[in-house]
Design a protein around this motif. Structure first.
Motif, short mmCIF file in Angstrom:
data_model
loop_
_atom_site.label_atom_id
_atom_site.label_comp_id
_atom_site.label_asym_id
_atom_site.label_seq_id
_atom_site.Cartn_x
_atom_site.Cartn_y
_atom_site.Cartn_z
N ILE A 36 0.82 -1.21 0.00
CA ILE A 36 0.00 0.00 0.00
C ILE A 36 0.86 1.27 0.00
O ILE A 36 0.61 2.17 -0.80
N PRO A 37 1.89 1.37 0.85
CA PRO A 37 2.71 2.59 0.80
C PRO A 37 3.39 2.79 -0.56
O PRO A 37 3.48 3.91 -1.05
N LYS A 38 3.83 1.70 -1.18
CA LYS A 38 4.48 1.82 -2.49
C LYS A 38 3.48 2.18 -3.58
O LYS A 38 3.79 2.96 -4.49
N ILE A 39 2.28 1.63 -3.53
CA ILE A 39 1.25 2.00 -4.50
C ILE A 39 0.91 3.47 -4.35
O ILE A 39 0.80 4.21 -5.33
N THR A 40 0.75 3.92 -3.11
CA THR A 40 0.43 5.32 -2.85
C THR A 40 1.52 6.23 -3.41
O THR A 40 1.22 7.20 -4.12
N ALA A 41 2.76 5.92 -3.14
CA ALA A 41 3.88 6.73 -3.64
C ALA A 41 3.92 6.70 -5.16
O ALA A 41 4.15 7.73 -5.80
#
Length: 92
Positions: free
Chosen positions: A55-60
């Motif tokens: 999720i953090p990587k998708i958001t970034a």
């Protein structure tokens, strides 16, 4: 559709919902969660598939590819970002 593909789509949808909610941080943003999944799922597959299921990587990734997002997804993210900024200013 295979069970694995269905699970992957659900996981991506969930990740997008969380990603869309992170910037706003307000209960008002929950009203748009299904809209975020509808507007941004194709963009996530196209631009950020290598980051799934983080999720953090998708958001970034979605933020860094803002100019490449579809019009609807970009508008949704911009609206949530504006809401987050106004919420932050109001609480200071």
């Amino acid at each position: 559709m295979t069970a694995t593909r269905t699970q992957m789509i659900r996981r991506i949808g969930f990740a997008l919902l969380v990603a869309a909610l992170l910037p706003a941080g307000s209960t008002a943003s929950f009203a748009y969660s299904s809209e975020a999944a509808q507007m941004c799922t194709n963009d996530a597959f196209k631009l950020c598939a290598s980051e799934i299921p983080s999720i953090p990587k998708i958001t970034a990734c979605m933020r860094s590819n803002r100019t490449k997002l579809s019009t609807g997804c970009r508008a949704l993210m911009d609206r949530d970002l504006a809401a987050a900024k106004s919420h932050k200013v109001a609480s200071e």
